[in-house]
Design a protein around this motif. Structure first.
Motif, PDB file in Angstrom:
ATOM      1  N   GLU A 264       2.430   1.735  -3.432  1.00  0.00           N
ATOM      2  CA  GLU A 264       1.441   2.209  -4.409  1.00  0.00           C
ATOM      3  C   GLU A 264       1.073   3.661  -4.144  1.00  0.00           C
ATOM      4  O   GLU A 264       0.918   4.461  -5.072  1.00  0.00           O
ATOM      5  CB  GLU A 264       0.190   1.327  -4.358  1.00  0.00           C
ATOM      6  N   THR A 265       0.949   3.984  -2.857  1.00  0.00           N
ATOM      7  CA  THR A 265       0.596   5.378  -2.504  1.00  0.00           C
ATOM      8  C   THR A 265       1.709   6.324  -2.932  1.00  0.00           C
ATOM      9  O   THR A 265       1.453   7.399  -3.503  1.00  0.00           O
ATOM     10  CB  THR A 265       0.372   5.491  -0.978  1.00  0.00           C
ATOM     11  N   THR A 266       2.981   5.826  -2.688  1.00  0.00           N
ATOM     12  CA  THR A 266       4.118   6.668  -3.072  1.00  0.00           C
ATOM     13  C   THR A 266       4.109   6.904  -4.576  1.00  0.00           C
ATOM     14  O   THR A 266       4.284   8.030  -5.059  1.00  0.00           O
ATOM     15  CB  THR A 266       5.443   5.970  -2.661  1.00  0.00           C
TER      16      THR A 266
ATOM     17  N   VAL B 192       0.841  -1.215   0.000  1.00  0.00           N
ATOM     18  CA  VAL B 192       0.000   0.000   0.000  1.00  0.00           C
ATOM     19  C   VAL B 192       0.872   1.259   0.000  1.00  0.00           C
ATOM     20  O   VAL B 192       0.612   2.226  -0.735  1.00  0.00           O
ATOM     21  CB  VAL B 192      -0.961  -0.005   1.210  1.00  0.00           C
ATOM     22  N   ARG B 193       1.953   1.207   0.832  1.00  0.00           N
ATOM     23  CA  ARG B 193       2.852   2.363   0.916  1.00  0.00           C
ATOM     24  C   ARG B 193       3.489   2.652  -0.444  1.00  0.00           C
ATOM     25  O   ARG B 193       3.508   3.801  -0.920  1.00  0.00           O
ATOM     26  CB  ARG B 193       3.929   2.102   1.970  1.00  0.00           C
TER      27      ARG B 193
ATOM     28  N   TYR C  75       1.554   6.712  -6.610  1.00  0.00           N
ATOM     29  CA  TYR C  75       0.394   7.526  -6.962  1.00  0.00           C
ATOM     30  C   TYR C  75       0.659   9.011  -6.701  1.00  0.00           C
ATOM     31  O   TYR C  75       0.386   9.878  -7.527  1.00  0.00           O
ATOM     32  CB  TYR C  75      -0.831   7.043  -6.174  1.00  0.00           C
TER      33      TYR C  75
END
Lengths: 131, 246
Positions: free
Chosen positions: B21-23, B18-19, B25
């Protein structure tokens, strides 16, 4: 395109000459020097418009105008009176005699051309408000 | 491996995923943002250019409007000059188009009535003595009153004496005018080779005429010289005819 025909009526050679100079380029001109001659020429030529002096010996412009309005052949011809008297009473009398419009002496060329165009449309065009 | 240990490892991997992917994004958003800032900057620069062009066009439009007004004004002037020249031509033609004295006098009357705009006028000629103006033609005035005018008397008599054109204006109301001269608009001395031979008195102007214009002054000058010549020629012609020489 055939030029439109204007009958000029005035007992003054000076006024006739001036009017001819202003209108002769754009219109065919026929002239009459008094009221009686004006009636004859109007019936013979059936002009598109008549520029009619009010003050003439023997038969004045108002009377000529009234007679022309009662003749089948000439009753629809626009008549512009030329008068030295621009006051309301005289102008009303002109309209009452059947005149379509009036101009005052000394004639303003621009005003005369504008009024003629108003009744005939452009010199060679077909526009016509009065007939 | 027991179940609790496996669950702990899965959660950690999920959190890392998640981290990441968030980074990614956020990085994409920042990139997009940077692109948009660049585009805004480009558009602002274009807008500035358009503003400049708009100002230039407005200036050109304004110049064209001034030029258009100037040309319209020139057109009106030329049209007026043409009309004035036509007036002068007609007047001159009428005066010299005949040798008949009565025709010349009629031409003078018609010029005053039709081109100047007065229906009150008197035409005088000097008599043989040169001391009296004699009425030779009139329109709309009391002929008895104006049958004779003594040279030097009143405005008309003085115009004949001096040869100077008189034109009434609010500033020059003549104190020593003669009876009947109250409505006098102009007095035109007739001049032949500089000598006075008569005068044309123009009284009240037509009611709708708003005062004298430049062309009226031109007509006064033309009448002063050419009417005198035309009258002289017609008189000469009469004398020649009377003497049987014509």
């Amino acid at each position: 395109m055939q030029k439109k025909k204007i009958l000029l009526v005035d007992d003054s050679a000076t006024a006739l000459m001036m009017e001819q100079m202003v209108l002769g380029k754009d219109y065919d001109i026929v002239v009459a020097k008094d009221g009686a001659e004006a009636l004859k020429v109007a019936v013979a030529e059936v002009p598109d418009l008549i520029l009619l002096d009010v003050m003439m010996p023997k038969m004045g412009g108002f009377e000529v105008c009234r007679i022309l309005r009662n003749l089948e052949l000439t009753k629809a011809i626009p008549i512009i009176l030329v008068t030295t008297r621009g006051e309301a009473k005289n102008v009303e009398a002109g309209y009452a005699s059947g005149a379509s419009d009036y101009v005052t002496k000394p004639i303003n060329n621009r005003e005369l051309l504008t009024k003629i165009q108003r009744h005939l449309g452009s010199a060679n065009g077909s526009g016509n408000e009065s007939r | 491996m027991d179940d609790s240990k496996r669950d702990g490892r899965d959660s950690g991997e999920y959190a890392l995923k998640v981290r990441d992917e968030t980074t990614r994004y956020v990085k994409e958003l920042l990139d997009e943002n940077a692109k948009l800032r660049g585009r805004v900057s480009e558009l602002e620069s274009e807008l500035g250019r358009f503003d400049g062009e708009k100002k230039t066009l407005e200036q050109r439009l304004s110049l064209m409007e001034i030029e258009s007004r100037r040309q319209l004004s020139q057109f009106v002037d030329v049209e007026m000059q043409n009309a004035n020249v036509a007036n002068l031509y007609v007047a001159s033609f009428r005066l010299h188009g005949t040798l008949e004295r009565e025709e010349v006098l009629a031409a003078i009357r018609e010029i005053v009535i039709n081109l100047i705009g007065s229906e009150e006028l008197a035409v005088f000629e000097l008599d043989g003595s040169g001391a009296v103006l004699r009425l030779v033609s009139s329109f709309g005035v009391d002929e008895k009153r104006w049958r004779h005018v003594v040279v030097g008397d009143g405005i008309i008599g003085r115009a004949a004496q001096t040869g100077d054109l008189y034109v009434a204006s609010p500033g020059n109301a003549a104190a020593d005018r003669a009876a009947g001269e109250e409505s006098l608009t102009a007095c035109i001395p007739l001049l032949l080779d500089g000598k006075v031979t008569g005068a044309i008195a123009v009284f009240r102007m037509l009611e709708h005429k708003r005062g004298l214009e430049d062309v009226d002054h031109e007509l006064f000058g033309l009448l002063a010289r050419q009417a005198a010549t035309a009258l002289y020629c017609s008189s000469l012609q009469e004398r020649i005819a009377a003497a049987g020489l014509g």
